[in-house]
Enzyme design. Structure first.
Site, PDB file in Angstrom:
ATOM      1  N   TYR B 175       0.857  -1.192   0.000  1.00  0.00           N
ATOM      2  CA  TYR B 175       0.000   0.000   0.000  1.00  0.00           C
ATOM      3  C   TYR B 175       0.882   1.227   0.000  1.00  0.00           C
ATOM      4  O   TYR B 175       2.075   1.158   0.300  1.00  0.00           O
ATOM      5  CB  TYR B 175      -0.956   0.012   1.202  1.00  0.00           C
ATOM      6  CG  TYR B 175      -0.300   0.370   2.508  1.00  0.00           C
ATOM      7  CD1 TYR B 175       0.271  -0.601   3.322  1.00  0.00           C
ATOM      8  CD2 TYR B 175      -0.234   1.695   2.918  1.00  0.00           C
ATOM      9  CE1 TYR B 175       0.877  -0.264   4.511  1.00  0.00           C
ATOM     10  CE2 TYR B 175       0.369   2.046   4.120  1.00  0.00           C
ATOM     11  CZ  TYR B 175       0.929   1.056   4.906  1.00  0.00           C
ATOM     12  OH  TYR B 175       1.544   1.396   6.084  1.00  0.00           O
ATOM     13  N   CYS B 176       0.261   2.376  -0.356  1.00  0.00           N
ATOM     14  CA  CYS B 176       1.016   3.627  -0.357  1.00  0.00           C
ATOM     15  C   CYS B 176       0.112   4.769   0.082  1.00  0.00           C
ATOM     16  O   CYS B 176      -0.601   4.641   1.060  1.00  0.00           O
ATOM     17  CB  CYS B 176       1.681   3.864  -1.706  1.00  0.00           C
ATOM     18  SG  CYS B 176       0.563   3.768  -3.112  1.00  0.00           S
ATOM     19  N   ARG B 177       0.157   5.906  -0.657  1.00  0.00           N
ATOM     20  CA  ARG B 177      -0.504   7.106  -0.120  1.00  0.00           C
ATOM     21  C   ARG B 177      -2.018   7.069  -0.184  1.00  0.00           C
ATOM     22  O   ARG B 177      -2.704   7.433   0.757  1.00  0.00           O
ATOM     23  CB  ARG B 177       0.001   8.333  -0.875  1.00  0.00           C
ATOM     24  CG  ARG B 177       1.445   8.606  -0.561  1.00  0.00           C
ATOM     25  CD  ARG B 177       2.044   9.653  -1.470  1.00  0.00           C
ATOM     26  NE  ARG B 177       3.460   9.802  -1.167  1.00  0.00           N
ATOM     27  CZ  ARG B 177       4.402  10.040  -2.070  1.00  0.00           C
ATOM     28  NH1 ARG B 177       4.094  10.144  -3.339  1.00  0.00           N
ATOM     29  NH2 ARG B 177       5.657  10.153  -1.691  1.00  0.00           N
ATOM     30  N   CYS B 181      -2.148   6.824  -5.879  1.00  0.00           N
ATOM     31  CA  CYS B 181      -0.695   6.798  -5.708  1.00  0.00           C
ATOM     32  C   CYS B 181      -0.151   5.623  -6.507  1.00  0.00           C
ATOM     33  O   CYS B 181      -0.676   4.511  -6.449  1.00  0.00           O
ATOM     34  CB  CYS B 181      -0.355   6.656  -4.225  1.00  0.00           C
ATOM     35  SG  CYS B 181       1.392   6.460  -3.899  1.00  0.00           S
TER      36      CYS B 181
END
Lengths: 217, 217
Positions: B175-177, B181
């Site tokens: 996962y990220c922002r 993202c």
DNA sequence: ACACTATTCCAAGGATGATTGGAGAACCAT
DNA sequence: ATGGTTCTCCAATCATCCTTGGAATAGTGT
């Protein structure tokens, strides 16, 4: 893929919605449109804009797909593209009110702070127990496009002439478009000046719909 | 009170927030700031903007009170004024995505559509039952500013070199922002190219916080 | 005090947006 | 077809915004 141009393109697309919300005139038009569909001419008059100016702003909103149009004869009706748009609009106003001290100042300058508010829960409670008369002081066509069940339409224009219709021994609760609509404030002022007990709903039809409460047509 | 000038003034105040959201660059800066406080220099580099340009955009956001600053020595850190701002930002993106077909096109051009997503519920379920390793592929300082409990920080830059740290027999969830993202998409591509089973969280840290799920620091 | 870093302020160019009047398009009625 | 209504498109003007380089400011280290 994943490069700078594509990223800029994506954020510029998001900004299209932001740009549509970047003018006070357009926000005012959106506020009106949120009450029900209206023609260009009606919107221009309500917002006190030139016809071509209003049309241009409406095109901007339309190109951001925040509103959609429907043609009926020579008239073109604008309405919200969906309730997500109303929610976005309401949230923008909430953030502005919470974050910008100038909004509070401008709000009080426009609405005043001399009228008492009731919450949606209080209104529902009072109307159920028959302890209050609820009046919708928006123009008749907005009432016709949807109103609080049990409310009676008394446009602000007609309120002074129709005082006799309102029971004198009961509290009156007035409501209008939303938290920043002046109509209910003026109605309460008029009623209290006449010796009636009157209060206003803290917000209005916009927030009522967003809360998914029942709407009568 | 109740006159046209006061009404215009009020709606123009609302429009200040809209104007702040009316530029792709500013939205990108907001997206970065939503991950945790950052200096002007760091933000300018991340968004690939000139320093003075970034500073000017940040001033615009600051004057709309969407962000606040903190000085530490010669550095000035920008952070969100509150989570209501993040919520507004997220809703703007959602409305844009739902209403503007071009957003979907731009999103797919930027992110691609070749990676599989998991929901927040699935992620929680998998991490609880130990069936998946969750990796946070954002830069280390964003992980440090708050991350999903149980996630391990593997910035995308380092992922190729640190494959050995990830159990080969277990699914990896990156996962990220947030929903737009690119980092988690690239992580999943890199991992699947190495023969691993990898998926990505459908959105990211922004939406995680807005859902008021627990955040580790 | 001096050099150095990080950021903002200022000024100027080009780009984009707002407003307006007049022409054009879509539709209705006769 | 003709005229009337409603709205949009076009072109021109004016205002505002974006971007950039260079100067100014605030703070740190010597």
């Amino acid at each position: 893929m994943g490069d700078r141009d594509a990223k800029n393109a994506l954020f510029d697309q998001f900004a299209r919605v932001g740009k549509a919300l970047a003018s006070g005139k357009r926000l005012e038009l959106l506020d009106l449109i949120a009450q029900g569909e209206r023609t260009v001419d009606a919107l221009a008059k309500s917002a006190e804009l030139g016809l071509t100016t209003a049309s241009a702003h409406l095109q901007t909103l339309k190109q951001a797909n925040l509103v959609v149009t429907r043609r009926e004869g020579t008239k073109i009706f604008y309405r919200l593209a969906g309730y997500d748009v109303a929610a976005l609009f309401a949230q923008l106003r909430t953030v502005a009110d919470d974050r910008l001290p100038d909004v509070r100042t401008a709000r009080e300058a426009y609405l005043g702070d001399d009228t008492e508010a009731v919450s949606r829960e209080e209104l529902l409670d009072r109307v159920r127990s028959g302890r209050a008369t609820v009046i919708d002081v928006r123009p008749a066509e907005e009432y016709a496009a949807g109103h609080i069940p049990g409310a009676v339409s008394v446009p602000l224009d007609e309120l002074a002439d129709r005082l006799a219709e309102l029971p004198a021994d009961q509290e009156v609760v007035a409501y209008c478009r939303g938290a920043y609509c002046v109509l209910s404030h003026e109605a309460v002022r008029l009623l209290t000046a006449q010796g009636r007990t009157a209060r206003r709903l803290a917000d209005g039809m916009l927030e009522w719909r967003l809360a998914e409460l029942p709407v009568a047509v």
